[in-house]
Design a protein around this motif. Structure first.
Motif, PDB file in Angstrom:
ATOM      1  N   ASN A   1       6.786   6.088  -2.986  1.00 24.60           N
ATOM      2  CA  ASN A   1       6.313   5.431  -4.199  1.00 24.60           C
ATOM      3  C   ASN A   1       7.237   5.592  -5.408  1.00 24.60           C
ATOM      4  OD1 ASN A   1       4.333   3.943  -5.810  1.00 24.60           O
ATOM      5  ND2 ASN A   1       3.849   5.915  -6.729  1.00 24.60           N
ATOM      6  N   PRO A   2       7.770   6.793  -5.699  1.00 26.15           N
ATOM      7  CA  PRO A   2       8.670   6.893  -6.855  1.00 26.15           C
ATOM      8  C   PRO A   2       9.864   5.950  -6.768  1.00 26.15           C
ATOM      9  CG  PRO A   2       8.020   9.070  -6.111  1.00 26.15           C
ATOM     10  CD  PRO A   2       7.538   8.108  -5.061  1.00 26.15           C
ATOM     11  N   MET A   3      10.408   5.772  -5.574  1.00 24.66           N
ATOM     12  CA  MET A   3      11.576   4.904  -5.391  1.00 24.66           C
ATOM     13  C   MET A   3      11.192   3.431  -5.474  1.00 24.66           C
ATOM     14  SD  MET A   3      13.623   7.059  -2.436  1.00 24.66           S
ATOM     15  CE  MET A   3      12.168   7.472  -1.450  1.00 24.66           C
ATOM     16  N   ILE A   4      10.073   3.077  -4.856  1.00 25.29           N
ATOM     17  CA  ILE A   4       9.634   1.682  -4.907  1.00 25.29           C
ATOM     18  C   ILE A   4       9.211   1.313  -6.322  1.00 25.29           C
ATOM     19  CG2 ILE A   4       7.810   0.100  -4.143  1.00 25.29           C
ATOM     20  CD1 ILE A   4       8.032   1.270  -1.375  1.00 25.29           C
TER      21      ILE A   4
ATOM     22  N   LYS B   1      -1.164   1.878  -6.990  1.00 22.58           N
ATOM     23  CA  LYS B   1      -2.429   1.149  -6.954  1.00 22.58           C
ATOM     24  C   LYS B   1      -2.252  -0.291  -6.479  1.00 22.58           C
ATOM     25  CE  LYS B   1      -5.008   3.777 -10.446  1.00 22.58           C
ATOM     26  NZ  LYS B   1      -5.654   3.723 -11.792  1.00 22.58           N
ATOM     27  N   SER B   2      -1.080  -0.872  -6.697  1.00 24.61           N
ATOM     28  CA  SER B   2      -0.846  -2.272  -6.329  1.00 24.61           C
ATOM     29  C   SER B   2      -0.139  -2.410  -4.981  1.00 24.61           C
ATOM     30  CB  SER B   2      -0.015  -2.970  -7.407  1.00 24.61           C
ATOM     31  OG  SER B   2       1.278  -2.392  -7.507  1.00 24.61           O
ATOM     32  N   ARG B   3      -0.020  -1.309  -4.227  1.00 24.13           N
ATOM     33  CA  ARG B   3       0.762  -1.349  -2.994  1.00 24.13           C
ATOM     34  C   ARG B   3       0.191  -2.323  -1.965  1.00 24.13           C
ATOM     35  NH1 ARG B   3      -2.520   2.965  -2.855  1.00 24.13           N
ATOM     36  NH2 ARG B   3      -3.419   3.719  -0.894  1.00 24.13           N
ATOM     37  N   HIS B   4      -1.139  -2.503  -1.935  1.00 28.68           N
ATOM     38  CA  HIS B   4      -1.712  -3.432  -0.962  1.00 28.68           C
ATOM     39  C   HIS B   4      -1.405  -4.878  -1.331  1.00 28.68           C
ATOM     40  CE1 HIS B   4      -3.671  -0.226   1.177  1.00 28.68           C
ATOM     41  NE2 HIS B   4      -4.317   0.185   0.093  1.00 28.68           N
ATOM     42  N   ASP B   5      -1.240  -5.166  -2.620  1.00 24.99           N
ATOM     43  CA  ASP B   5      -0.855  -6.506  -3.048  1.00 24.99           C
ATOM     44  C   ASP B   5       0.589  -6.812  -2.668  1.00 24.99           C
ATOM     45  OD1 ASP B   5      -3.353  -6.950  -4.198  1.00 24.99           O
ATOM     46  OD2 ASP B   5      -2.730  -6.083  -6.123  1.00 24.99           O
ATOM     47  N   ASN B   6       1.406  -5.752  -2.596  1.00 29.29           N
ATOM     48  CA  ASN B   6       2.820  -5.900  -2.244  1.00 29.29           C
ATOM     49  C   ASN B   6       3.096  -5.328  -0.852  1.00 29.29           C
ATOM     50  OD1 ASN B   6       3.660  -7.092  -4.709  1.00 29.29           O
ATOM     51  ND2 ASN B   6       3.668  -5.086  -5.694  1.00 29.29           N
ATOM     52  N   ARG B   7       2.106  -5.444   0.014  1.00 33.08           N
ATOM     53  CA  ARG B   7       2.160  -4.791   1.325  1.00 33.08           C
ATOM     54  C   ARG B   7       3.447  -5.092   2.094  1.00 33.08           C
ATOM     55  NH1 ARG B   7      -1.949  -2.880   4.691  1.00 33.08           N
ATOM     56  NH2 ARG B   7      -3.528  -3.748   3.306  1.00 33.08           N
ATOM     57  N   MET B   8       3.845  -6.356   2.193  1.00 32.15           N
ATOM     58  CA  MET B   8       5.019  -6.703   2.992  1.00 32.15           C
ATOM     59  C   MET B   8       6.304  -6.208   2.336  1.00 32.15           C
ATOM     60  SD  MET B   8       3.856  -7.851   5.729  1.00 32.15           S
ATOM     61  CE  MET B   8       5.504  -8.060   6.418  1.00 32.15           C
ATOM     62  N   TYR B   9       6.335  -6.205   1.003  1.00 35.23           N
ATOM     63  CA  TYR B   9       7.517  -5.663   0.327  1.00 35.23           C
ATOM     64  C   TYR B   9       7.661  -4.180   0.659  1.00 35.23           C
ATOM     65  CZ  TYR B   9      10.666  -3.988  -3.300  1.00 35.23           C
ATOM     66  OH  TYR B   9      11.703  -3.384  -3.965  1.00 35.23           O
ATOM     67  N   TRP B  10       6.571  -3.435   0.567  1.00 40.19           N
ATOM     68  CA  TRP B  10       6.602  -2.015   0.898  1.00 40.19           C
ATOM     69  C   TRP B  10       7.062  -1.807   2.339  1.00 40.19           C
ATOM     70  CZ3 TRP B  10       4.393   2.711  -1.353  1.00 40.19           C
ATOM     71  CH2 TRP B  10       4.111   2.577  -2.710  1.00 40.19           C
ATOM     72  N   PHE B  11       6.527  -2.597   3.251  1.00 33.13           N
ATOM     73  CA  PHE B  11       6.874  -2.456   4.667  1.00 33.13           C
ATOM     74  C   PHE B  11       8.354  -2.736   4.895  1.00 33.13           C
ATOM     75  CE2 PHE B  11       7.139  -4.561   8.925  1.00 33.13           C
ATOM     76  CZ  PHE B  11       6.958  -3.416   9.686  1.00 33.13           C
ATOM     77  N   ASN B  12       8.844  -3.846   4.338  1.00 29.25           N
ATOM     78  CA  ASN B  12      10.252  -4.196   4.518  1.00 29.25           C
ATOM     79  C   ASN B  12      11.165  -3.188   3.831  1.00 29.25           C
ATOM     80  OD1 ASN B  12       9.708  -6.528   6.039  1.00 29.25           O
ATOM     81  ND2 ASN B  12       9.416  -7.750   4.194  1.00 29.25           N
TER      82      ASN B  12
END
Length: 220
Positions: free
Chosen positions: A87-90, A103-114
């Motif tokens: 999370n700190p890096m993203i 808190k918004s990680r599920h909205d950006n789910r594919m970005y986090w995954f990639n």
């Protein structure tokens, strides 16, 4: 821009590979510190007889709850899921504060995954190692190559958590069948009530006992 989020000036127009490379450089000390802690904790785990478990499954199947329950009946510490480590890096890449990013990680789910796929491209065990630098339990393994590498090098047992009516997670590259092909695996049926003799806690206790780690309930 990702889901309305404006990236820092240095990241605008940057490819994902460039973003991850820049974040890796920016957070080099953070990464190196966690890897050093991983080495220290690995030695400590051997001394204390702490076995490493990896709780896997689709989103909201109960991985965090299972890890928390496991930590309360064993000497294993739960330091959070993979998302807490990256999370700190993203957040830096997205130009967000860490709380908003998380808190918004599920909205950006594919970005986090990639992003995570790019981060572990040269070492599929990197993220689990970072996670094991602050705890003894792995949660958040989504890449198939990652779960296999972790099973081969880092964890003692990979545990699939089954929960009915859990939406299929588009960022999961493997399923229960793939976990059952690993050398050491187990299964949790997270569909039982707390008063069922096969409740979630009862299954956690069984796994902890099988690993020689069960200390009894209410020990933590």
């Amino acid at each position: 821009i990702i889901f309305g989020v404006v990236m820092p000036g240095t990241m605008v127009g940057a490819s994902l590979a460039e973003q991850v490379a820049a974040a890796s450089d920016k957070f080099r000390g953070y990464i190196e510190d966690l890897l050093a802690q991983f080495e220290r904790r690995s030695a400590l785990r051997k001394e204390r007889g702490v076995r490493v478990v990896n709780f896997v499954g689709h989103g909201r199947c109960g991985k965090d709850e299972s890890a928390t329950r496991f930590s309360k009946v064993t000497l294993a510490d739960y330091g959070g899921a993979t998302s807490t480590i990256v999370n700190p890096m993203i957040a830096w890449c997205l130009g967000l504060d860490e709380e908003t990013s998380y808190k918004s990680r599920h909205d950006n789910r594919m970005y986090w995954f990639n992003w995570c796929n790019e981060m572990r491209k040269h070492d599929p065990t990197l993220l689990p190692k970072l996670l094991l630098g602050q705890g003894d339990i792995v949660v958040g393994t989504r890449s198939h190559v990652e779960v296999k590498a972790a099973a081969a090098e880092l964890v003692d047992v990979t545990i699939w958590i089954n929960r009915l009516n859990t939406p299929v997670d588009p960022t999961m590259e493997y399923d229960a069948y793939d976990v059952f092909q690993l050398p050491n695996w187990d299964w949790i049926d997270n569909n039982k009530s707390d008063d069922d003799y096969q409740s979630l806690q009862a299954q956690i206790n069984r796994i902890a006992t099988s690993l020689g780690m069960f200390l009894g309930e209410n020990c933590g």
